[in-house]
Design a protein around this motif. Sequence first.
Motif, PDB file in Angstrom:
ATOM      1  N   ARG A   1       0.807  -1.221   0.000  1.00 25.71           N
ATOM      2  CA  ARG A   1       0.000   0.000   0.000  1.00 25.71           C
ATOM      3  C   ARG A   1       0.844   1.277   0.000  1.00 25.71           C
ATOM      4  O   ARG A   1       0.602   2.192   0.784  1.00 25.71           O
ATOM      5  CB  ARG A   1      -0.960  -0.003   1.196  1.00 25.71           C
ATOM      6  CG  ARG A   1      -2.065  -1.031   1.057  1.00 25.71           C
ATOM      7  CD  ARG A   1      -3.082  -0.911   2.166  1.00 25.71           C
ATOM      8  NE  ARG A   1      -4.167  -1.874   2.008  1.00 25.71           N
ATOM      9  CZ  ARG A   1      -5.126  -2.062   2.894  1.00 25.71           C
ATOM     10  NH1 ARG A   1      -5.150  -1.339   4.008  1.00 25.71           N
ATOM     11  NH2 ARG A   1      -6.073  -2.952   2.686  1.00 25.71           N
ATOM     12  N   GLY A   2       1.838   1.292  -0.882  1.00 25.97           N
ATOM     13  CA  GLY A   2       2.626   2.501  -1.055  1.00 25.97           C
ATOM     14  C   GLY A   2       3.728   2.713  -0.059  1.00 25.97           C
ATOM     15  O   GLY A   2       4.446   3.712  -0.116  1.00 25.97           O
TER      16      GLY A   2
ATOM     17  N   GLN B   1       9.140  13.849  -7.743  1.00 25.23           N
ATOM     18  CA  GLN B   1       7.759  13.416  -7.964  1.00 25.23           C
ATOM     19  C   GLN B   1       7.330  13.649  -9.407  1.00 25.23           C
ATOM     20  O   GLN B   1       6.600  12.844  -9.986  1.00 25.23           O
ATOM     21  CB  GLN B   1       6.828  14.142  -6.992  1.00 25.23           C
ATOM     22  CG  GLN B   1       7.065  13.770  -5.528  1.00 25.23           C
ATOM     23  CD  GLN B   1       6.105  14.473  -4.582  1.00 25.23           C
ATOM     24  OE1 GLN B   1       4.923  14.606  -4.871  1.00 25.23           O
ATOM     25  NE2 GLN B   1       6.618  14.925  -3.442  1.00 25.23           N
ATOM     26  N   GLU B   2       7.805  14.730  -9.996  1.00 25.82           N
ATOM     27  CA  GLU B   2       7.490  15.005 -11.397  1.00 25.82           C
ATOM     28  C   GLU B   2       8.116  13.947 -12.305  1.00 25.82           C
ATOM     29  O   GLU B   2       7.490  13.467 -13.258  1.00 25.82           O
ATOM     30  CB  GLU B   2       7.983  16.400 -11.784  1.00 25.82           C
ATOM     31  CG  GLU B   2       7.173  17.531 -11.144  1.00 25.82           C
ATOM     32  CD  GLU B   2       7.790  18.899 -11.402  1.00 25.82           C
ATOM     33  OE1 GLU B   2       8.922  18.942 -11.951  1.00 25.82           O
ATOM     34  OE2 GLU B   2       7.146  19.910 -11.050  1.00 25.82           O
ATOM     35  N   GLN B   3       9.369  13.549 -12.013  1.00 23.78           N
ATOM     36  CA  GLN B   3      10.019  12.513 -12.820  1.00 23.78           C
ATOM     37  C   GLN B   3       9.337  11.167 -12.615  1.00 23.78           C
ATOM     38  O   GLN B   3       9.225  10.364 -13.551  1.00 23.78           O
ATOM     39  CB  GLN B   3      11.510  12.412 -12.485  1.00 23.78           C
ATOM     40  CG  GLN B   3      12.266  11.398 -13.332  1.00 23.78           C
ATOM     41  CD  GLN B   3      12.114  11.639 -14.819  1.00 23.78           C
ATOM     42  OE1 GLN B   3      12.393  12.729 -15.305  1.00 23.78           O
ATOM     43  NE2 GLN B   3      11.648  10.630 -15.556  1.00 23.78           N
ATOM     44  N   VAL B   4       8.887  10.900 -11.391  1.00 22.26           N
ATOM     45  CA  VAL B   4       8.135   9.667 -11.130  1.00 22.26           C
ATOM     46  C   VAL B   4       6.904   9.611 -12.034  1.00 22.26           C
ATOM     47  O   VAL B   4       6.609   8.581 -12.644  1.00 22.26           O
ATOM     48  CB  VAL B   4       7.727   9.577  -9.644  1.00 22.26           C
ATOM     49  CG1 VAL B   4       6.672   8.479  -9.447  1.00 22.26           C
ATOM     50  CG2 VAL B   4       8.948   9.293  -8.771  1.00 22.26           C
ATOM     51  N   SER B   5       6.187  10.713 -12.156  1.00 20.41           N
ATOM     52  CA  SER B   5       4.991  10.759 -13.007  1.00 20.41           C
ATOM     53  C   SER B   5       5.341  10.521 -14.477  1.00 20.41           C
ATOM     54  O   SER B   5       4.633   9.795 -15.186  1.00 20.41           O
ATOM     55  CB  SER B   5       4.284  12.112 -12.862  1.00 20.41           C
ATOM     56  OG  SER B   5       3.820  12.294 -11.547  1.00 20.41           O
TER      57      SER B   5
ATOM     58  N   VAL C   1       9.590  17.778  -4.988  1.00 20.76           N
ATOM     59  CA  VAL C   1       8.644  17.915  -6.097  1.00 20.76           C
ATOM     60  C   VAL C   1       9.274  17.518  -7.424  1.00 20.76           C
ATOM     61  O   VAL C   1       8.643  16.880  -8.268  1.00 20.76           O
ATOM     62  CB  VAL C   1       8.110  19.367  -6.169  1.00 20.76           C
ATOM     63  CG1 VAL C   1       7.255  19.561  -7.415  1.00 20.76           C
ATOM     64  CG2 VAL C   1       7.307  19.698  -4.917  1.00 20.76           C
ATOM     65  N   GLU C   2      10.566  17.857  -7.617  1.00 25.42           N
ATOM     66  CA  GLU C   2      11.239  17.534  -8.877  1.00 25.42           C
ATOM     67  C   GLU C   2      11.276  16.020  -9.109  1.00 25.42           C
ATOM     68  O   GLU C   2      11.090  15.546 -10.233  1.00 25.42           O
ATOM     69  CB  GLU C   2      12.677  18.081  -8.872  1.00 25.42           C
ATOM     70  CG  GLU C   2      12.778  19.591  -8.814  1.00 25.42           C
ATOM     71  CD  GLU C   2      12.690  20.118  -7.380  1.00 25.42           C
ATOM     72  OE1 GLU C   2      12.815  21.344  -7.205  1.00 25.42           O
ATOM     73  OE2 GLU C   2      12.491  19.307  -6.448  1.00 25.42           O
TER      74      GLU C   2
ATOM     75  N   GLY D   1       4.369   8.241   2.599  1.00 26.64           N
ATOM     76  CA  GLY D   1       4.826   9.622   2.641  1.00 26.64           C
ATOM     77  C   GLY D   1       4.647  10.295   1.290  1.00 26.64           C
ATOM     78  O   GLY D   1       4.337   9.633   0.292  1.00 26.64           O
ATOM     79  N   PRO D   2       4.840  11.596   1.205  1.00 25.34           N
ATOM     80  CA  PRO D   2       4.687  12.317  -0.074  1.00 25.34           C
ATOM     81  C   PRO D   2       5.620  11.748  -1.154  1.00 25.34           C
ATOM     82  O   PRO D   2       6.832  11.683  -0.961  1.00 25.34           O
ATOM     83  CB  PRO D   2       5.078  13.756   0.290  1.00 25.34           C
ATOM     84  CG  PRO D   2       4.870  13.862   1.759  1.00 25.34           C
ATOM     85  CD  PRO D   2       5.177  12.510   2.322  1.00 25.34           C
TER      86      PRO D   2
END
Length: 471
Positions: A20-21, A208-212, A205-206, A55-56
């Motif tokens: 679950r993440g 997380q953007e690459q993860v997307s 955030v950078e 976590g985020p």
Amino acid sequence: FPPDVLQHWQDSEFVTVYHRGRYFRLWVYKAGRLLSPREIEYQIQRILDDPSPPGPGEDRLGALTAGDRVPWCAVRKQYFSSGVNKRSLDCIERAAFFVTLDDEEQGMMGEDPVGNLDRYAKSLLHGKCYDRWFDKSFSVVVYKNGKNGLNAEHSWADAPTVAHLWEFTLATDAFQLGYTEDGHCKGEVERSLPPPQRLTWDIPVEVQEQVSISLSVAQALADDVDCHVFPFRDFGKGRIKKLKISPDAFIQLALQLAYYRDRKTFCLTYEASMTRLFREGRTETVRSCSNEGCAFVKAVESGEGPEHCRRLFRLAAEKHQNLYRLAMTGSGIDRHLFCLYVVSKYLGVESPFLTEVLSEPWRLSTSQTPVQQLELFDMKNHPDFISLGGGFGPTSTTWGSFGPVADDGYGVSYIIVGEDMINYHVSCKHSFSETDSHRFGAQISRALLDLLSVLTPAKTENSQAQDKKQQ
């Protein structure tokens, strides 16, 4: 950017678990003692009962290993080379293997068992594209209903190595370790075991953007895989051997017939052969679409007489066996061609011959997964414990599916199970409209039955032969 490298650790006393993440380190040893199955179950239950949210940016972090390699290399160097992220990444990479506790149910169940097998295979191949860690040597996937499977990265070992491991695991679990009447693992629990350690991350955030971005790349690849898994039960190697024919030659010629019927042509065909007679031997290619095989297929399709077809089949089967022997003993051509290619690049020599021959697409890519440990359990009396087998996917090896090498081709993996069954894994790409895994699977079944019919002399032929002898 530097290329990927294989990292070798002497040993590891823990595994990494995804649920679950969240990521957890689960120690499987305590003071040099391997935990009992019951203790491992107890520890896994603690993970399942942990209510903490991810976590985020944590839940989809694994997508970095599923997308393009260069962005992952850059992100890793910048954001995972120090601090908490490096410590958590080290926990994953130094773990013995990766475990996913999946919230889905999979397996042959419900009113659509074959369709569920297709979904089972696709799930093992790629999951949600972020709930597997594709850089690990292998990941064990355990589903909510207890079904499980294996997803293995391919560079460190070929399929028979993974097959050996998984056969041993399945047989040991069922026939040696076992379960109690209420469904728990056998053994005692030392209640003082420290709980699994939750890994923590600092995902800006950078990242997380690459993860997307990586997830969208991986999801597009995953969605394009058209996968079909089916057991062929009409006959198996027992019936084939009675005809004094190599089961592999029979299956490969059936694939040639199926492909010709499906695409109205022949194609360059890849069949994997092991070269384990040699130290550090991996594989060689059997180019199993031969002139002899094509002649046989054309004879069958043009309605030639059964005796003529049988003669052509024998020639084709003999040719195939000879090609297989050559490949096994180091006399194949494709690894030599690849070696010449590497040397030409090192020397800076352009070779029109190598450019042409190495650019030819393998539109039919095939592999047999051998059953190796027959002494572990009786397949006839315990058919429910038979593995579905496995094969290669576009990014990984999965105990469950096989990806096409060419965009307009098919991947076919098969496992000869006992004497009476052959399991098939067929895949292609949705993006190419002229291929269809279910259609090709039906063609394979039809070709197998037609070959058996051609190679089994009818009673009238036998009686005519007897009459001639008597005369």
